[in-house]
Design a protein around this motif. Structure first.
Motif, PDB file in Angstrom:
ATOM      1  N   GLY A  17      16.102  13.003 -16.695  1.00  0.00           N
ATOM      2  CA  GLY A  17      16.859  11.799 -17.005  1.00  0.00           C
ATOM      3  C   GLY A  17      16.666  10.731 -15.946  1.00  0.00           C
ATOM      4  O   GLY A  17      15.563  10.521 -15.446  1.00  0.00           O
ATOM      5  N   ARG A  18      17.751  10.053 -15.569  1.00  0.00           N
ATOM      6  CA  ARG A  18      17.689   8.962 -14.610  1.00  0.00           C
ATOM      7  C   ARG A  18      17.983   9.433 -13.196  1.00  0.00           C
ATOM      8  O   ARG A  18      18.754  10.367 -12.977  1.00  0.00           O
ATOM      9  CB  ARG A  18      18.713   7.888 -14.953  1.00  0.00           C
ATOM     10  CG  ARG A  18      18.440   7.090 -16.209  1.00  0.00           C
ATOM     11  CD  ARG A  18      19.491   6.003 -16.335  1.00  0.00           C
ATOM     12  NE  ARG A  18      19.238   5.119 -17.462  1.00  0.00           N
ATOM     13  CZ  ARG A  18      19.930   4.023 -17.719  1.00  0.00           C
ATOM     14  NH1 ARG A  18      20.938   3.684 -16.903  1.00  0.00           N
ATOM     15  NH2 ARG A  18      19.643   3.264 -18.757  1.00  0.00           N
ATOM     16  N   LEU A  62       7.820  12.126  -6.813  1.00  0.00           N
ATOM     17  CA  LEU A  62       8.967  12.209  -7.734  1.00  0.00           C
ATOM     18  C   LEU A  62       8.523  11.939  -9.176  1.00  0.00           C
ATOM     19  O   LEU A  62       7.681  11.077  -9.425  1.00  0.00           O
ATOM     20  CB  LEU A  62      10.012  11.183  -7.318  1.00  0.00           C
ATOM     21  CG  LEU A  62      11.147  10.910  -8.314  1.00  0.00           C
ATOM     22  CD1 LEU A  62      12.133  12.075  -8.334  1.00  0.00           C
ATOM     23  CD2 LEU A  62      11.872   9.611  -7.972  1.00  0.00           C
ATOM     24  N   VAL A  63       9.107  12.672 -10.103  1.00  0.00           N
ATOM     25  CA  VAL A  63       8.961  12.379 -11.523  1.00  0.00           C
ATOM     26  C   VAL A  63      10.361  12.148 -12.082  1.00  0.00           C
ATOM     27  O   VAL A  63      11.204  13.047 -12.043  1.00  0.00           O
ATOM     28  CB  VAL A  63       8.278  13.530 -12.287  1.00  0.00           C
ATOM     29  CG1 VAL A  63       8.253  13.228 -13.779  1.00  0.00           C
ATOM     30  CG2 VAL A  63       6.847  13.730 -11.778  1.00  0.00           C
ATOM     31  N   ALA A  64      10.623  10.944 -12.555  1.00  0.00           N
ATOM     32  CA  ALA A  64      11.918  10.594 -13.138  1.00  0.00           C
ATOM     33  C   ALA A  64      11.657  10.012 -14.521  1.00  0.00           C
ATOM     34  O   ALA A  64      11.269   8.848 -14.643  1.00  0.00           O
ATOM     35  CB  ALA A  64      12.674   9.610 -12.256  1.00  0.00           C
ATOM     36  N   GLU A  65      11.829  10.799 -15.543  1.00  0.00           N
ATOM     37  CA  GLU A  65      11.453  10.377 -16.891  1.00  0.00           C
ATOM     38  C   GLU A  65      12.367   9.293 -17.442  1.00  0.00           C
ATOM     39  O   GLU A  65      11.979   8.560 -18.343  1.00  0.00           O
ATOM     40  CB  GLU A  65      11.424  11.590 -17.819  1.00  0.00           C
ATOM     41  CG  GLU A  65      10.391  12.635 -17.410  1.00  0.00           C
ATOM     42  CD  GLU A  65      10.401  13.846 -18.321  1.00  0.00           C
ATOM     43  OE1 GLU A  65      11.137  13.823 -19.340  1.00  0.00           O
ATOM     44  OE2 GLU A  65       9.688  14.814 -18.021  1.00  0.00           O
ATOM     45  N   GLY A  66      13.574   9.195 -16.928  1.00  0.00           N
ATOM     46  CA  GLY A  66      14.505   8.194 -17.428  1.00  0.00           C
ATOM     47  C   GLY A  66      14.569   6.933 -16.585  1.00  0.00           C
ATOM     48  O   GLY A  66      15.376   6.039 -16.865  1.00  0.00           O
ATOM     49  N   ILE A 109       7.343   7.343 -12.874  1.00  0.00           N
ATOM     50  CA  ILE A 109       8.646   6.926 -13.392  1.00  0.00           C
ATOM     51  C   ILE A 109       8.492   6.605 -14.867  1.00  0.00           C
ATOM     52  O   ILE A 109       7.731   5.700 -15.240  1.00  0.00           O
ATOM     53  CB  ILE A 109       9.179   5.721 -12.597  1.00  0.00           C
ATOM     54  CG1 ILE A 109       9.342   6.131 -11.126  1.00  0.00           C
ATOM     55  CG2 ILE A 109      10.491   5.226 -13.179  1.00  0.00           C
ATOM     56  CD1 ILE A 109       9.692   4.997 -10.203  1.00  0.00           C
ATOM     57  N   GLY A 110       9.207   7.374 -15.699  1.00  0.00           N
ATOM     58  CA  GLY A 110       9.049   7.232 -17.144  1.00  0.00           C
ATOM     59  C   GLY A 110       9.634   5.957 -17.699  1.00  0.00           C
ATOM     60  O   GLY A 110       9.109   5.383 -18.652  1.00  0.00           O
ATOM     61  N   GLU A 157       5.973   3.743 -16.204  1.00  0.00           N
ATOM     62  CA  GLU A 157       5.730   3.582 -17.640  1.00  0.00           C
ATOM     63  C   GLU A 157       6.462   2.372 -18.211  1.00  0.00           C
ATOM     64  O   GLU A 157       6.098   1.867 -19.270  1.00  0.00           O
ATOM     65  CB  GLU A 157       6.159   4.850 -18.385  1.00  0.00           C
ATOM     66  CG  GLU A 157       5.393   6.091 -17.990  1.00  0.00           C
ATOM     67  CD  GLU A 157       3.909   5.973 -18.260  1.00  0.00           C
ATOM     68  OE1 GLU A 157       3.521   5.234 -19.188  1.00  0.00           O
ATOM     69  OE2 GLU A 157       3.119   6.605 -17.527  1.00  0.00           O
ATOM     70  N   GLY A 158       7.490   1.914 -17.527  1.00  0.00           N
ATOM     71  CA  GLY A 158       8.196   0.705 -17.946  1.00  0.00           C
ATOM     72  C   GLY A 158       7.828  -0.449 -17.041  1.00  0.00           C
ATOM     73  O   GLY A 158       6.669  -0.668 -16.717  1.00  0.00           O
ATOM     74  N   GLY A 159       8.826  -1.217 -16.602  1.00  0.00           N
ATOM     75  CA  GLY A 159       8.593  -2.342 -15.705  1.00  0.00           C
ATOM     76  C   GLY A 159       9.221  -2.103 -14.349  1.00  0.00           C
ATOM     77  O   GLY A 159      10.008  -1.175 -14.149  1.00  0.00           O
ATOM     78  N   MET A 160       8.863  -2.955 -13.393  1.00  0.00           N
ATOM     79  CA  MET A 160       9.461  -2.926 -12.063  1.00  0.00           C
ATOM     80  C   MET A 160      10.125  -4.275 -11.831  1.00  0.00           C
ATOM     81  O   MET A 160       9.484  -5.318 -11.927  1.00  0.00           O
ATOM     82  CB  MET A 160       8.403  -2.660 -10.992  1.00  0.00           C
ATOM     83  CG  MET A 160       8.954  -2.655  -9.571  1.00  0.00           C
ATOM     84  SD  MET A 160       7.689  -2.168  -8.355  1.00  0.00           S
ATOM     85  CE  MET A 160       8.603  -2.414  -6.817  1.00  0.00           C
ATOM     86  N   PHE A 161      11.431  -4.237 -11.513  1.00  0.00           N
ATOM     87  CA  PHE A 161      12.220  -5.462 -11.418  1.00  0.00           C
ATOM     88  C   PHE A 161      12.884  -5.553 -10.051  1.00  0.00           C
ATOM     89  O   PHE A 161      13.627  -4.656  -9.647  1.00  0.00           O
ATOM     90  CB  PHE A 161      13.270  -5.491 -12.523  1.00  0.00           C
ATOM     91  CG  PHE A 161      12.684  -5.430 -13.911  1.00  0.00           C
ATOM     92  CD1 PHE A 161      12.237  -6.582 -14.534  1.00  0.00           C
ATOM     93  CD2 PHE A 161      12.548  -4.213 -14.557  1.00  0.00           C
ATOM     94  CE1 PHE A 161      11.677  -6.525 -15.799  1.00  0.00           C
ATOM     95  CE2 PHE A 161      11.989  -4.139 -15.829  1.00  0.00           C
ATOM     96  CZ  PHE A 161      11.546  -5.306 -16.449  1.00  0.00           C
TER      97      PHE A 161
END
Length: 548
Positions: free
Chosen positions: A163-164, A185-189, A210-211, A237-241
């Motif tokens: 998760g997160r 680290l692997v954080a899928e959320g 990071i998922g 996999e998403g964005g970085m803000f």
């Protein structure tokens, strides 16, 4: 759990305190054991070391519950849920397999929490104060909540979170080392460090995956003169803000990182005087990268060989690195590059080797120190006249480089502005001439004055007319002798001068008369100049006729 005493005997825990009995009773039902007084000041976890023994819970009791095989109450889910406790001893769950959720919110810990190589469910330490968290190579089937925590350091090397990972409003303090070590680290959320997150020390996310998104909105990273965020080879996999007042003192490293969404630093302030604030060599962003909306950087920004699938925007950014490189986009590839709307750079802007679809800029935003060598673009906005763009090129370095002029001329030709292209190429020749030794410039001045290096054919026509007039006057007073005394056309000085000067054209004058002495030398010089100027005129006419 119906009998806390028997449980304590079974696990060798000794006599349970009242707070521990409340926790045991709540465990099977999944209820929360709330030990708070109701007074916010007294319940502040930062004062937890002064809490009375009535709020004391031993870490061994918590561990025993998590590792027990106790059955949940009918219709309920067993869980350890504790709030406002003073946890004494070390909560050691290394290598353990925990099947129950763990929530220790607003608690004060005497010693670090250890989850190394454990397999567990969701863990929440929200608003707690603890010396540190060790969760290296941990497997968490759920979320890890560290919101508003206060700790010296957190170690999550090679952790796997389905998760997160949430550190919103958390504060980590370890100025001598890594405040958060999450290499691998692997954080899928996703990972969330926003809303007042503050780290004093290095944040490490090397090789992390990071998922979802990596969010530092409103965060503050402090590690002056060192690395504030080290995320080399990270994959998002998403964005970085990093918006909403994000601040970083120290270097942010994203070497070889890959972001599938957007990378956004709008309104951020990055500070690392006399150093680099953002190192992103080989960065890949499949969306847009924005450093806009009053973005400030005190130190250099390095993006060599970065690949931006969308826009690379610095509109309104203020970059400061006096005496050094403020922005390095060497070999960058981007669909468009934006350097306008108040963009300023105190330091060099290096665009050498960059490849962009459209370059958006503004004369008022041009840096005094530019490197445009090997910059390639398909379009320029706004479409400025060549005189203004030549000022842009003149700022592009003290050494002569042909490519920036050739690229700009090619741009004007694509736009159908052949005259503007010729003006750029003429400026190129003059810039090259200025780079040569004085004795090598003489012929250049001659070519420039006569035919504008071939880009001013009208000037050649003017020279032809001037030579024709001068030759006519000269040959009026230096009449040639006929080759055949009894057979020759009537002598005409103007026609004779034209016959000598214009190649190919035969007016019957030059072949019928001959000169001696000075007149012969003058005639020979006119022949050579005639070929030179005629060639320039023909080239100019051909260029006009073949222009697309």
């Amino acid at each position: 759990m119906s009998d806390g005493a028997s449980f304590a005997v079974e696990w060798g825990l000794g006599e349970l305190s009242q707070a521990e009995r409340r926790l045991c009773e709540a465990f099977a039902r999944g209820d929360e054991a709330d030990l708070r007084t109701g007074d916010p000041e007294k319940d502040d976890p930062q004062q937890g070391g002064e809490w009375s023994d009535e709020r004391r819970v031993r870490a061994t009791v918590i561990a025993a519950l998590l590792l027990s095989d106790e059955q949940a109450a009918p219709g309920r889910v067993a869980a350890v849920r504790l709030r406002g406790a003073r946890v004494t001893g070390e909560l050691a769950l290394a290598h353990a397999e925990v099947n129950f959720p763990l929530s220790l919110e607003g608690c004060w810990f005497e010693e670090p929490v250890c989850l190394d190589e454990a397999a567990t469910r969701t863990v929440s330490l929200t608003r707690s104060v603890l010396p540190g968290l060790n969760a290296n190579d941990t497997r968490i089937e759920g979320h890890l909540w560290l919101n508003a925590c206060r700790m010296q350091r957190a170690a999550l090397t090679d952790a796997r979170i389905s998760g997160r990972l949430s550190l919103n409003r958390a504060r980590l303090t370890n100025s001598s080392g890594a405040a958060l070590n999450a290499d691998g680290l692997v954080a899928e959320g996703g990972v969330f460090c926003r809303k007042g997150f503050h780290a004093e020390g290095e944040i490490r996310l090397l090789d992390a995956r990071i998922g979802g998104q990596l969010n530092f909105d409103g965060a503050r990273l402090t590690n002056p003169g060192k690395t504030a965020l080290n995320a080399d080879r990270m994959v998002i996999e998403g964005g970085m803000f990093c918006e909403e007042g994000f601040q970083a003192e120290g270097e942010i490293r994203l070497l070889g990182a890959r972001v599938s969404g957007q990378l956004v630093f709008n309104g951020a302030r990055l500070t690392n005087p006399n150093g680099v604030v953002l190192s992103a060599d080989g960065l890949v962003v499949e969306g847009n990268m924005f450093c806009q909306e009053e973005f400030q950087a005190e130190g250099g920004i390095r993006l060599p060989s970065a690949r931006i699938s969308g826009q690379l925007g610095f509109n309104g950014a203020r970059l400061t690195n006096p005496g050094g490189t403020a922005l390095s986009c060497v070999d960058v590839e981007a669909r468009s590059l934006w350097l306008r709307t108040g963009f300023t750079a105190d330091g060099e802007v290096d665009l050498a080797g960059a490849r962009v679809g459209t370059l958006y800029d503004d004369p008022g935003c041009w840096s005094a120190d530019l490197d445009l060598n090997e910059l390639v673009y398909d379009d320029l906005e706004p479409d400025l006249p060549s005189r203004e763009r030549l000022e842009w090129l003149r700022r592009g370095g003290k050494e002569y480089r042909a490519q920036p002029y050739e690229q700009l001329a090619a741009y004007y030709r694509r736009q159908g502005h052949d005259e503007e292209a010729r003006r750029v190429l003429l400026a190129k020749q003059r810039r090259y001439r200025a780079s040569r030794p004085w004795y090598a410039r003489i012929f250049g001045y001659l070519l420039d004055g006569m035919v504008g290096y071939g880009y001013r054919p009208g000037r050649a026509a003017a020279w032809v007319l001037a030579l024709l007039a001068a030759g006519s006057v000269f040959f009026t007073y230096h009449r040639p002798e006929p080759i055949k005394a009894d057979e020759h056309p009537h002598y005409q000085p103007v026609l004779y001068a034209a016959d000598v000067l214009l190649p190919i054209v035969n007016l019957g004058q030059e072949s019928a008369f001959k000169h001696q002495g000075l007149a012969q030398w003058v005639a020979s010089a006119m022949v050579l100049l005639g070929w030179l100027f005629a060639t320039a005129v023909v080239a100019g006419v051909t260029r006009v006729l073949t222009r697309n």
